[in-house]
Design a protein around this motif. Structure first.
Motif, PDB file in Angstrom:
ATOM      1  N   ALA A  29      34.851 -31.291 -13.874  1.00 32.89           N
ATOM      2  CA  ALA A  29      34.460 -32.454 -13.071  1.00 32.89           C
ATOM      3  C   ALA A  29      33.386 -32.066 -12.056  1.00 32.89           C
ATOM      4  CB  ALA A  29      35.683 -33.030 -12.353  1.00 32.89           C
ATOM      5  N   LEU A  30      33.544 -30.896 -11.427  1.00 33.01           N
ATOM      6  CA  LEU A  30      32.547 -30.408 -10.474  1.00 33.01           C
ATOM      7  C   LEU A  30      31.197 -30.218 -11.156  1.00 33.01           C
ATOM      8  CD1 LEU A  30      31.918 -29.089  -7.612  1.00 33.01           C
ATOM      9  CD2 LEU A  30      32.452 -26.913  -8.728  1.00 33.01           C
ATOM     10  N   VAL A  31      31.215 -29.585 -12.320  1.00 33.48           N
ATOM     11  CA  VAL A  31      29.979 -29.308 -13.057  1.00 33.48           C
ATOM     12  C   VAL A  31      29.304 -30.605 -13.487  1.00 33.48           C
ATOM     13  CG1 VAL A  31      29.084 -28.336 -15.212  1.00 33.48           C
ATOM     14  CG2 VAL A  31      30.692 -27.017 -13.810  1.00 33.48           C
ATOM     15  N   PHE A  32      30.079 -31.534 -14.050  1.00 34.66           N
ATOM     16  CA  PHE A  32      29.499 -32.802 -14.511  1.00 34.66           C
ATOM     17  C   PHE A  32      28.890 -33.578 -13.348  1.00 34.66           C
ATOM     18  CE2 PHE A  32      29.673 -37.330 -15.380  1.00 34.66           C
ATOM     19  CZ  PHE A  32      29.021 -37.408 -16.607  1.00 34.66           C
ATOM     20  N   ALA A  33      29.622 -33.666 -12.227  1.00 28.79           N
ATOM     21  CA  ALA A  33      29.126 -34.422 -11.081  1.00 28.79           C
ATOM     22  C   ALA A  33      27.864 -33.798 -10.500  1.00 28.79           C
ATOM     23  CB  ALA A  33      30.209 -34.523 -10.009  1.00 28.79           C
ATOM     24  N   ALA A  34      27.807 -32.456 -10.469  1.00 27.51           N
ATOM     25  CA  ALA A  34      26.632 -31.773  -9.920  1.00 27.51           C
ATOM     26  C   ALA A  34      25.394 -32.024 -10.756  1.00 27.51           C
ATOM     27  CB  ALA A  34      26.905 -30.276  -9.816  1.00 27.51           C
TER      28      ALA A  34
ATOM     29  N   ALA B  90      22.158 -27.063  -3.416  1.00 27.09           N
ATOM     30  CA  ALA B  90      22.228 -25.802  -4.159  1.00 27.09           C
ATOM     31  C   ALA B  90      23.142 -25.883  -5.372  1.00 27.09           C
ATOM     32  CB  ALA B  90      22.697 -24.674  -3.245  1.00 27.09           C
ATOM     33  N   LEU B  91      23.956 -26.932  -5.469  1.00 32.14           N
ATOM     34  CA  LEU B  91      24.924 -26.991  -6.565  1.00 32.14           C
ATOM     35  C   LEU B  91      24.272 -27.053  -7.956  1.00 32.14           C
ATOM     36  CD1 LEU B  91      28.080 -29.090  -5.581  1.00 32.14           C
ATOM     37  CD2 LEU B  91      27.947 -26.712  -6.307  1.00 32.14           C
ATOM     38  N   PRO B  92      23.295 -27.946  -8.200  1.00 32.00           N
ATOM     39  CA  PRO B  92      22.721 -27.995  -9.555  1.00 32.00           C
ATOM     40  C   PRO B  92      22.144 -26.659 -10.044  1.00 32.00           C
ATOM     41  CG  PRO B  92      22.138 -29.969  -8.361  1.00 32.00           C
ATOM     42  CD  PRO B  92      22.788 -29.057  -7.370  1.00 32.00           C
ATOM     43  N   PRO B  93      21.264 -25.972  -9.269  1.00 32.17           N
ATOM     44  CA  PRO B  93      20.770 -24.682  -9.786  1.00 32.17           C
ATOM     45  C   PRO B  93      21.863 -23.627  -9.913  1.00 32.17           C
ATOM     46  CG  PRO B  93      19.965 -25.078  -7.552  1.00 32.17           C
ATOM     47  CD  PRO B  93      20.571 -26.343  -8.027  1.00 32.17           C
TER      48      PRO B  93
ATOM     49  N   ALA C 277      27.374 -32.484 -21.246  1.00 30.27           N
ATOM     50  CA  ALA C 277      27.424 -33.928 -20.998  1.00 30.27           C
ATOM     51  C   ALA C 277      26.617 -34.288 -19.751  1.00 30.27           C
ATOM     52  CB  ALA C 277      28.877 -34.388 -20.840  1.00 30.27           C
ATOM     53  N   GLY C 278      26.766 -33.503 -18.696  1.00 32.24           N
ATOM     54  CA  GLY C 278      26.011 -33.762 -17.469  1.00 32.24           C
ATOM     55  C   GLY C 278      24.525 -33.612 -17.660  1.00 32.24           C
ATOM     56  N   LEU C 279      24.124 -32.585 -18.408  1.00 33.55           N
ATOM     57  CA  LEU C 279      22.702 -32.386 -18.691  1.00 33.55           C
ATOM     58  C   LEU C 279      22.145 -33.527 -19.544  1.00 33.55           C
ATOM     59  CD1 LEU C 279      22.685 -28.542 -19.414  1.00 33.55           C
ATOM     60  CD2 LEU C 279      21.654 -29.696 -17.453  1.00 33.55           C
ATOM     61  N   ALA C 280      22.938 -34.004 -20.503  1.00 31.61           N
ATOM     62  CA  ALA C 280      22.493 -35.113 -21.347  1.00 31.61           C
ATOM     63  C   ALA C 280      22.292 -36.377 -20.516  1.00 31.61           C
ATOM     64  CB  ALA C 280      23.517 -35.366 -22.459  1.00 31.61           C
ATOM     65  N   VAL C 281      23.220 -36.645 -19.602  1.00 32.05           N
ATOM     66  CA  VAL C 281      23.100 -37.821 -18.731  1.00 32.05           C
ATOM     67  C   VAL C 281      21.868 -37.704 -17.837  1.00 32.05           C
ATOM     68  CG1 VAL C 281      24.161 -39.047 -16.786  1.00 32.05           C
ATOM     69  CG2 VAL C 281      25.555 -38.387 -18.760  1.00 32.05           C
ATOM     70  N   GLY C 282      21.677 -36.500 -17.278  1.00 31.58           N
ATOM     71  CA  GLY C 282      20.525 -36.293 -16.412  1.00 31.58           C
ATOM     72  C   GLY C 282      19.206 -36.398 -17.149  1.00 31.58           C
TER      73      GLY C 282
ATOM     74  N   THR D 146      32.292 -41.189  -8.150  1.00 30.98           N
ATOM     75  CA  THR D 146      33.072 -40.805  -6.967  1.00 30.98           C
ATOM     76  C   THR D 146      34.416 -40.208  -7.370  1.00 30.98           C
ATOM     77  OG1 THR D 146      32.037 -42.534  -5.622  1.00 30.98           O
ATOM     78  CG2 THR D 146      34.144 -41.651  -4.843  1.00 30.98           C
ATOM     79  N   THR D 147      35.055 -40.814  -8.374  1.00 33.72           N
ATOM     80  CA  THR D 147      36.333 -40.286  -8.871  1.00 33.72           C
ATOM     81  C   THR D 147      36.154 -38.872  -9.425  1.00 33.72           C
ATOM     82  OG1 THR D 147      37.034 -42.527  -9.455  1.00 33.72           O
ATOM     83  CG2 THR D 147      38.236 -40.699 -10.473  1.00 33.72           C
ATOM     84  N   ILE D 148      35.098 -38.682 -10.191  1.00 35.40           N
ATOM     85  CA  ILE D 148      34.829 -37.363 -10.769  1.00 35.40           C
ATOM     86  C   ILE D 148      34.540 -36.344  -9.669  1.00 35.40           C
ATOM     87  CG2 ILE D 148      33.272 -36.054 -12.264  1.00 35.40           C
ATOM     88  CD1 ILE D 148      32.900 -38.652 -13.889  1.00 35.40           C
ATOM     89  N   LYS D 149      33.775 -36.759  -8.650  1.00 32.10           N
ATOM     90  CA  LYS D 149      33.473 -35.853  -7.540  1.00 32.10           C
ATOM     91  C   LYS D 149      34.737 -35.468  -6.785  1.00 32.10           C
ATOM     92  CE  LYS D 149      28.675 -37.144  -6.556  1.00 32.10           C
ATOM     93  NZ  LYS D 149      27.758 -37.810  -5.599  1.00 32.10           N
TER      94      LYS D 149
END
Length: 302
Positions: free
Chosen positions: A45-50, A118-121, A161-166, A178-181
């Motif tokens: 969840a942390l990774v996806f939200a970031a 700093a979270l995404p990098p 999944a997060g990279l695909a969305v981005g 917000t729930t995921i975060k």
């Protein structure tokens, strides 16, 4: 004042780890279920939200991805040389040199030092390390390992999944994000507390070897990080100051606890690997302040 800033950054990390260590020694809590939830739910969840929450395009981080891969593989080559010199099994010593504690320590350290930006990098560095650990790292321990197991790792699935969305530019429904975060916010304190409990449970039977690797791992990582930053500048390759700073921090991190779990699973001298992991993480008390002093002097936040 630089020293005060370093203490302010590192105190929450080491306080939570120390609390986990004390609780682990006194009460020996069974955290396998909580750790499993952290690996399967909270950290994904942390990774996806970031990644999804900031519309991260992986193409922006290709230079950082390459540098991280060079750090991991370069540290492995140094580990191979060190193992030959010490007459140790390469498969025992090389993985702890290669794969660092970028989850338990790297993510919270990046967050406390530079904030949410700093979270995404840092997550990108975390993904590279995990991809290599679950592929090359497993192959080093078992030549018959199959790479399809990568698709069973929830953190990597969440990253893709997060990279695909981005990359697609999609916007996640704000209440869902917000729930995921909120789920992701559980992961970092639990990582640090769980690390302390794990260290309390880990036997130390190879102090000398553990001390050698505890010194060699961060020194090799920081040297390779500095070399890659310098090489990029010579080549005119763009690497953001924040990415350079995180690369140095990434290089300074101690061996991952996962090294011990893999060594135990594949019967690769787990007692020695346990000592390397434990002493290496204890030595982080010395090396992380050194890395932060370098980073904050060269790449001050903001």
């Amino acid at each position: 004042m630089l020293a005060q800033r370093i203490v302010e950054i590192l105190f929450p990390l080491f306080a939570l780890v120390a609390l986990g260590y004390v609780v682990g020694k006194r009460h020996r809590p069974e955290l396998s279920g909580a750790n499993r939830l952290n690996m399967d739910v909270f950290t994904p969840a942390l990774v996806f939200a970031a990644l999804a929450g900031r519309h991260v395009d992986v193409r922006e981080y290709l230079s950082l991805v390459l540098a991280a891969a060079v750090l991991v593989c370069g540290s492995g080559l140094m580990g191979w040389g060190l193992a030959r010199h010490l007459r140790q099994e390469v498969r025992t010593l090389a993985p702890p040199m290669m794969f660092n504690n970028c989850g338990n320590l790297g993510l919270p350290l990046a967050l406390l030092t530079f904030g949410e930006v700093a979270l995404p990098p840092m997550v990108v560095l975390f993904i590279v390390s995990n991809l290599l650990h679950f592929s090359l790292g497993v192959w080093l321990l078992d030549r018959r390992a199959r790479l399809f197991h990568l698709w069973r790792v929830p953190t990597l699935l969440a990253a893709f999944a997060g990279l695909a969305v981005g990359a697609a530019g999609w916007t996640v429904w704000p209440p869902l994000l917000t729930t995921i975060k909120m789920l992701g916010d559980i992961s970092i304190p639990l990582m640090l507390f769980g690390l302390g409990v794990r260290l309390a449970e880990t036997p130390i039977r190879a102090w000398r070897l553990g001390t050698i690797v505890a010194v060699a791992r961060p020194l090799a990582g920081m040297a390779l990080a500095a070399a890659m930053i310098g090489l990029y500048r010579l080549m005119g390759v763009r690497l953001e100051p924040l990415e350079s700073a995180l690369l140095v921090i990434f290089g300074a991190l101690p061996p991952a606890v996962l090294n011990y779990l893999f060594a135990e699973r594949y019967g690769q001298e787990p007692d020695k690997v346990a000592s390397i992991v434990l002493v290496g993480n204890l030595a982080a008390v010395l090396f992380l302040p050194l890395a932060l002093a370098m980073v904050l002097a060269l790449f001050p936040p903001g």
